[in-house]
Design a protein around this motif. Structure first.
Motif, PDB file in Angstrom:
ATOM      1  N   GLN A   4       9.963   3.604 -24.697  1.00  0.00           N
ATOM      2  CA  GLN A   4      11.379   3.942 -24.546  1.00  0.00           C
ATOM      3  C   GLN A   4      11.576   4.889 -23.369  1.00  0.00           C
ATOM      4  O   GLN A   4      12.492   4.701 -22.558  1.00  0.00           O
ATOM      5  CB  GLN A   4      11.923   4.597 -25.812  1.00  0.00           C
ATOM      6  N   ILE A   5      10.734   5.892 -23.284  1.00  0.00           N
ATOM      7  CA  ILE A   5      10.824   6.846 -22.172  1.00  0.00           C
ATOM      8  C   ILE A   5      10.594   6.121 -20.853  1.00  0.00           C
ATOM      9  O   ILE A   5      11.367   6.268 -19.901  1.00  0.00           O
ATOM     10  CB  ILE A   5       9.797   7.991 -22.349  1.00  0.00           C
ATOM     11  N   ASP A  19       4.123   7.339 -14.923  1.00  0.00           N
ATOM     12  CA  ASP A  19       3.163   7.451 -16.019  1.00  0.00           C
ATOM     13  C   ASP A  19       3.814   8.263 -17.122  1.00  0.00           C
ATOM     14  O   ASP A  19       4.387   9.328 -16.858  1.00  0.00           O
ATOM     15  CB  ASP A  19       1.887   8.172 -15.582  1.00  0.00           C
ATOM     16  N   VAL A  20       3.720   7.764 -18.342  1.00  0.00           N
ATOM     17  CA  VAL A  20       4.195   8.502 -19.507  1.00  0.00           C
ATOM     18  C   VAL A  20       3.026   8.567 -20.479  1.00  0.00           C
ATOM     19  O   VAL A  20       2.492   7.534 -20.877  1.00  0.00           O
ATOM     20  CB  VAL A  20       5.410   7.816 -20.169  1.00  0.00           C
ATOM     21  N   VAL A  21       2.622   9.782 -20.829  1.00  0.00           N
ATOM     22  CA  VAL A  21       1.452   9.982 -21.674  1.00  0.00           C
ATOM     23  C   VAL A  21       1.853  10.725 -22.938  1.00  0.00           C
ATOM     24  O   VAL A  21       2.525  11.765 -22.871  1.00  0.00           O
ATOM     25  CB  VAL A  21       0.367  10.781 -20.916  1.00  0.00           C
ATOM     26  N   ASP A  22       1.446  10.184 -24.085  1.00  0.00           N
ATOM     27  CA  ASP A  22       1.638  10.863 -25.363  1.00  0.00           C
ATOM     28  C   ASP A  22       0.531  11.903 -25.481  1.00  0.00           C
ATOM     29  O   ASP A  22      -0.648  11.558 -25.558  1.00  0.00           O
ATOM     30  CB  ASP A  22       1.559   9.853 -26.504  1.00  0.00           C
ATOM     31  N   LYS A  35       3.387  15.748 -32.937  1.00  0.00           N
ATOM     32  CA  LYS A  35       4.157  14.546 -32.589  1.00  0.00           C
ATOM     33  C   LYS A  35       5.303  14.908 -31.653  1.00  0.00           C
ATOM     34  O   LYS A  35       5.934  15.945 -31.803  1.00  0.00           O
ATOM     35  CB  LYS A  35       4.703  13.876 -33.850  1.00  0.00           C
ATOM     36  N   GLY A  36       5.551  14.044 -30.698  1.00  0.00           N
ATOM     37  CA  GLY A  36       6.668  14.242 -29.791  1.00  0.00           C
ATOM     38  C   GLY A  36       6.353  15.010 -28.528  1.00  0.00           C
ATOM     39  O   GLY A  36       7.253  15.394 -27.799  1.00  0.00           O
ATOM     40  N   HIS A  37       5.080  15.223 -28.223  1.00  0.00           N
ATOM     41  CA  HIS A  37       4.684  15.902 -26.994  1.00  0.00           C
ATOM     42  C   HIS A  37       4.315  14.851 -25.945  1.00  0.00           C
ATOM     43  O   HIS A  37       3.412  14.045 -26.180  1.00  0.00           O
ATOM     44  CB  HIS A  37       3.478  16.811 -27.233  1.00  0.00           C
ATOM     45  N   PHE A  38       5.015  14.877 -24.815  1.00  0.00           N
ATOM     46  CA  PHE A  38       4.801  13.875 -23.776  1.00  0.00           C
ATOM     47  C   PHE A  38       4.700  14.522 -22.399  1.00  0.00           C
ATOM     48  O   PHE A  38       5.263  15.586 -22.153  1.00  0.00           O
ATOM     49  CB  PHE A  38       5.951  12.859 -23.770  1.00  0.00           C
ATOM     50  N   HIS A  39       3.999  13.828 -21.504  1.00  0.00           N
ATOM     51  CA  HIS A  39       3.922  14.222 -20.101  1.00  0.00           C
ATOM     52  C   HIS A  39       4.407  13.045 -19.261  1.00  0.00           C
ATOM     53  O   HIS A  39       3.987  11.903 -19.475  1.00  0.00           O
ATOM     54  CB  HIS A  39       2.493  14.581 -19.686  1.00  0.00           C
ATOM     55  N   VAL A  40       5.300  13.343 -18.326  1.00  0.00           N
ATOM     56  CA  VAL A  40       5.841  12.327 -17.422  1.00  0.00           C
ATOM     57  C   VAL A  40       5.451  12.687 -15.996  1.00  0.00           C
ATOM     58  O   VAL A  40       5.640  13.826 -15.555  1.00  0.00           O
ATOM     59  CB  VAL A  40       7.386  12.258 -17.528  1.00  0.00           C
ATOM     60  N   ALA A  73       8.512  18.047 -27.021  1.00  0.00           N
ATOM     61  CA  ALA A  73       8.161  18.774 -25.800  1.00  0.00           C
ATOM     62  C   ALA A  73       7.895  17.759 -24.689  1.00  0.00           C
ATOM     63  O   ALA A  73       7.293  16.723 -24.922  1.00  0.00           O
ATOM     64  CB  ALA A  73       6.921  19.626 -26.031  1.00  0.00           C
ATOM     65  N   LEU A  74       8.375  18.085 -23.497  1.00  0.00           N
ATOM     66  CA  LEU A  74       8.227  17.181 -22.362  1.00  0.00           C
ATOM     67  C   LEU A  74       7.797  17.979 -21.141  1.00  0.00           C
ATOM     68  O   LEU A  74       8.500  18.886 -20.703  1.00  0.00           O
ATOM     69  CB  LEU A  74       9.559  16.482 -22.088  1.00  0.00           C
ATOM     70  N   SER A  75       6.627  17.639 -20.599  1.00  0.00           N
ATOM     71  CA  SER A  75       6.216  18.244 -19.328  1.00  0.00           C
ATOM     72  C   SER A  75       6.486  17.205 -18.242  1.00  0.00           C
ATOM     73  O   SER A  75       6.290  16.002 -18.471  1.00  0.00           O
ATOM     74  CB  SER A  75       4.758  18.686 -19.347  1.00  0.00           C
ATOM     75  N   ILE A  76       6.943  17.665 -17.094  1.00  0.00           N
ATOM     76  CA  ILE A  76       7.411  16.755 -16.051  1.00  0.00           C
ATOM     77  C   ILE A  76       6.784  17.113 -14.718  1.00  0.00           C
ATOM     78  O   ILE A  76       6.773  18.262 -14.300  1.00  0.00           O
ATOM     79  CB  ILE A  76       8.948  16.831 -15.912  1.00  0.00           C
ATOM     80  N   ASP A  77       6.289  16.073 -14.043  1.00  0.00           N
ATOM     81  CA  ASP A  77       5.850  16.162 -12.656  1.00  0.00           C
ATOM     82  C   ASP A  77       6.682  15.114 -11.912  1.00  0.00           C
ATOM     83  O   ASP A  77       6.384  13.923 -11.996  1.00  0.00           O
ATOM     84  CB  ASP A  77       4.357  15.872 -12.549  1.00  0.00           C
ATOM     85  N   ALA A  78       7.765  15.546 -11.262  1.00  0.00           N
ATOM     86  CA  ALA A  78       8.680  14.627 -10.582  1.00  0.00           C
ATOM     87  C   ALA A  78       8.633  14.892  -9.086  1.00  0.00           C
ATOM     88  O   ALA A  78       8.852  16.013  -8.637  1.00  0.00           O
ATOM     89  CB  ALA A  78      10.097  14.803 -11.111  1.00  0.00           C
ATOM     90  N   ARG A  79       8.363  13.843  -8.328  1.00  0.00           N
ATOM     91  CA  ARG A  79       8.272  13.972  -6.864  1.00  0.00           C
ATOM     92  C   ARG A  79       9.088  12.901  -6.195  1.00  0.00           C
ATOM     93  O   ARG A  79       9.295  11.859  -6.709  1.00  0.00           O
ATOM     94  CB  ARG A  79       6.808  13.848  -6.439  1.00  0.00           C
TER      95      ARG A  79
END
Length: 79
Positions: A4-5, A19-22, A35-40, A73-79
């Motif tokens: 979904q993400i 990349d979306v990682v659980d 549960k619900g911790h993701f890295h984008v 929780a969502l960690s983001i690396d956006a470039r």
């Protein structure tokens, strides 16, 4: 949830890399057992010239309803 993400971000930003990682397994013992911790990690022309905080806000806007129902929780690396 990962799909979904990924689908929402792909549709909104047409990224060249996504990349979306659980990462729930890294947070065992936290509320909801992690549960619900993701890295984008996302690379998109939509972020060109945009400050990092604004990039994060753009991503949060696309995922807004999921932030209250599935994403803890969502960690983001956006470039």
């Amino acid at each position: 949830m990962v799909e979904q993400i990924r689908a929402r971000l792909a549709a909104a930003f047409s990224p060249s890399a996504l990349d979306v990682v659980d990462e729930g397994h890294l947070h065992a013992g936290h509320a909801g057992e992690g549960k619900g911790h993701f890295h984008v990690r996302i690379v998109s022309p939509a972020f060109a010239g945009v400050l990092p905080i604004k990039r994060h806000r753009m991503i949060y806007a696309v995922l807004d309803d999921l932030m209250h129902h599935g994403i803890h929780a969502l960690s983001i690396d956006a470039r």
